[in-house]
Every structure is written in structure tokens, then in C-alpha cells.
Design a protein around this motif. Structure first.
Motif, PDB file in Angstrom:
ATOM      1  N   VAL A  24       0.845  -1.197   0.000  1.00  0.00           N
ATOM      2  CA  VAL A  24       0.000   0.000   0.000  1.00  0.00           C
ATOM      3  C   VAL A  24       0.879   1.246   0.000  1.00  0.00           C
ATOM      4  N   ALA A  25       1.925   1.244   0.818  1.00  0.00           N
ATOM      5  CA  ALA A  25       2.834   2.388   0.856  1.00  0.00           C
ATOM      6  C   ALA A  25       3.522   2.585  -0.496  1.00  0.00           C
ATOM      7  N   ALA A  26       3.946   1.509  -1.133  1.00  0.00           N
ATOM      8  CA  ALA A  26       4.616   1.607  -2.442  1.00  0.00           C
ATOM      9  C   ALA A  26       3.675   2.193  -3.489  1.00  0.00           C
ATOM     10  N   ASP A  27       2.409   1.760  -3.488  1.00  0.00           N
ATOM     11  CA  ASP A  27       1.435   2.321  -4.432  1.00  0.00           C
ATOM     12  C   ASP A  27       1.263   3.824  -4.205  1.00  0.00           C
ATOM     13  N   TRP A  28       1.180   4.229  -2.938  1.00  0.00           N
ATOM     14  CA  TRP A  28       1.017   5.642  -2.610  1.00  0.00           C
ATOM     15  C   TRP A  28       2.248   6.441  -3.050  1.00  0.00           C
ATOM     16  N   ASP A  35       6.326  11.774   0.027  1.00  0.00           N
ATOM     17  CA  ASP A  35       5.764  11.280   1.290  1.00  0.00           C
ATOM     18  C   ASP A  35       6.611  10.177   1.922  1.00  0.00           C
ATOM     19  N   LYS A  36       7.656   9.741   1.232  1.00  0.00           N
ATOM     20  CA  LYS A  36       8.527   8.700   1.785  1.00  0.00           C
ATOM     21  C   LYS A  36       9.113   9.120   3.128  1.00  0.00           C
ATOM     22  N   GLU A  37       9.313  10.426   3.296  1.00  0.00           N
ATOM     23  CA  GLU A  37       9.889  10.932   4.548  1.00  0.00           C
ATOM     24  C   GLU A  37       8.966  10.714   5.746  1.00  0.00           C
ATOM     25  N   ASP A  38       7.674  10.489   5.506  1.00  0.00           N
ATOM     26  CA  ASP A  38       6.735  10.245   6.612  1.00  0.00           C
ATOM     27  C   ASP A  38       6.793   8.819   7.144  1.00  0.00           C
ATOM     28  N   PRO A  43       1.445   8.584   5.749  1.00  0.00           N
ATOM     29  CA  PRO A  43       1.459   9.967   5.274  1.00  0.00           C
ATOM     30  C   PRO A  43       0.073  10.601   5.469  1.00  0.00           C
ATOM     31  N   PRO A  44       0.002  11.837   5.945  1.00  0.00           N
ATOM     32  CA  PRO A  44      -1.298  12.467   6.234  1.00  0.00           C
ATOM     33  C   PRO A  44      -2.276  12.461   5.062  1.00  0.00           C
ATOM     34  N   GLY A  45      -1.779  12.593   3.842  1.00  0.00           N
ATOM     35  CA  GLY A  45      -2.663  12.608   2.685  1.00  0.00           C
ATOM     36  C   GLY A  45      -3.439  11.326   2.475  1.00  0.00           C
TER      37      GLY A  45
END
Length: 128
Positions: A24-28, A35-38, A43-45
């Protein structure tokens, strides 16, 4: 069909579970690489995307012609990679204003341990 007449303030419309995992993170991050830094926190978005997916999955069947009018969130805690996000959608209130039927929903998202992550509210001009 969940018509305006059938929606009742206070009704629990259902619960949806989503997983915040590496896929899910990779798709985002394909869409929002900054947003990788979050990470490892969500990530808030992504809160809006998670909430809308939960709404679409639980508030069924809906009439055509709904218009998303308002949305806001309160963050209590950000989930981390590996967490489940369990979102419950409630009908909060409804009204007719300027010939439009408005329905207001509340969402409550918890993790797999029951900790409150974020709450939200949205207003929809209800079609049909």
C-alpha cells in the motif's frame, strides 16, 4: 438502496478494515514520492483515501448522483506500517437545504489494538 429517507441519524452503516503495509505504501509513493519521509507512519494525505474507501465499501447501495461537499479530519495518532486501520461509518445527521438533501457522516478509525487513530466528518449532497 440507501435513499435519503432511509438514512437515519445515529445509524452505524458498517465497518471496513484496510491494511497499511509495504504494498500500500509503495502504491502511494508512486503518486507522491515526497511522502517517503513520513514512513513508517502513514502519510497524512492517505487519511482521506482510507476514509473514502471505507465509505464506499460500507455505505451501499447508494443512489447515483451523490456529490461530495465537505470533509475534515482530526488526527489522534498516525498508524505505522503493519497496522490495520478499522473504520466505522455513522450517519450523523441529514437536512434539506436549498432543495438539496445533505447527509453528514462521521468516521472513526482505530488500529488493531483499538486505539483511536483519526476521526472525520463529511457532508454529501445525496442523490436519488
Amino acid at each position: 438502496m440507501l435513499t435519503f429517507e432511509k438514512l437515519t441519524p445515529g445509524d452505524n452503516l458498517g465497518t471496513n478494515t484496510q491494511y497499511f503495509d509495504d504494498d500500500v505504501a509503495a502504491d502511494w509513493l508512486e503518486l507522491f514520492p515526497e511522502d517517503k519521509e513520513d514512513l513508517p507512519e502513514l502519510p497524512p494525505g492517505m487519511i482521506s483515501a482510507i476514509t473514502m474507501r471505507a465509505f464506499l465499501a460500507t455505505v451501499q447501495p447508494r443512489p447515483k448522483g451523490n456529490i461530495h461537499g465537505t470533509q475534515e479530519f482530526t488526527v489522534h495518532k498516525f498508524p505505522k506500517l503493519g497496522d490495520e486501520i478499522i473504520t466505522t461509518t455513522l450517519c450523523k445527521e441529514k437536512e434539506t437545504r436549498k432543495s438539496n438533501n445533505w447527509v453528514y457522516f462521521e468516521t472513526q478509525s482505530h488500529d488493531q489494538n483499538g486505539e483511536l487513530l483519526f476521526t472525520g466528518s463529511m457532508g454529501i449532497i445525496w442523490g436519488g
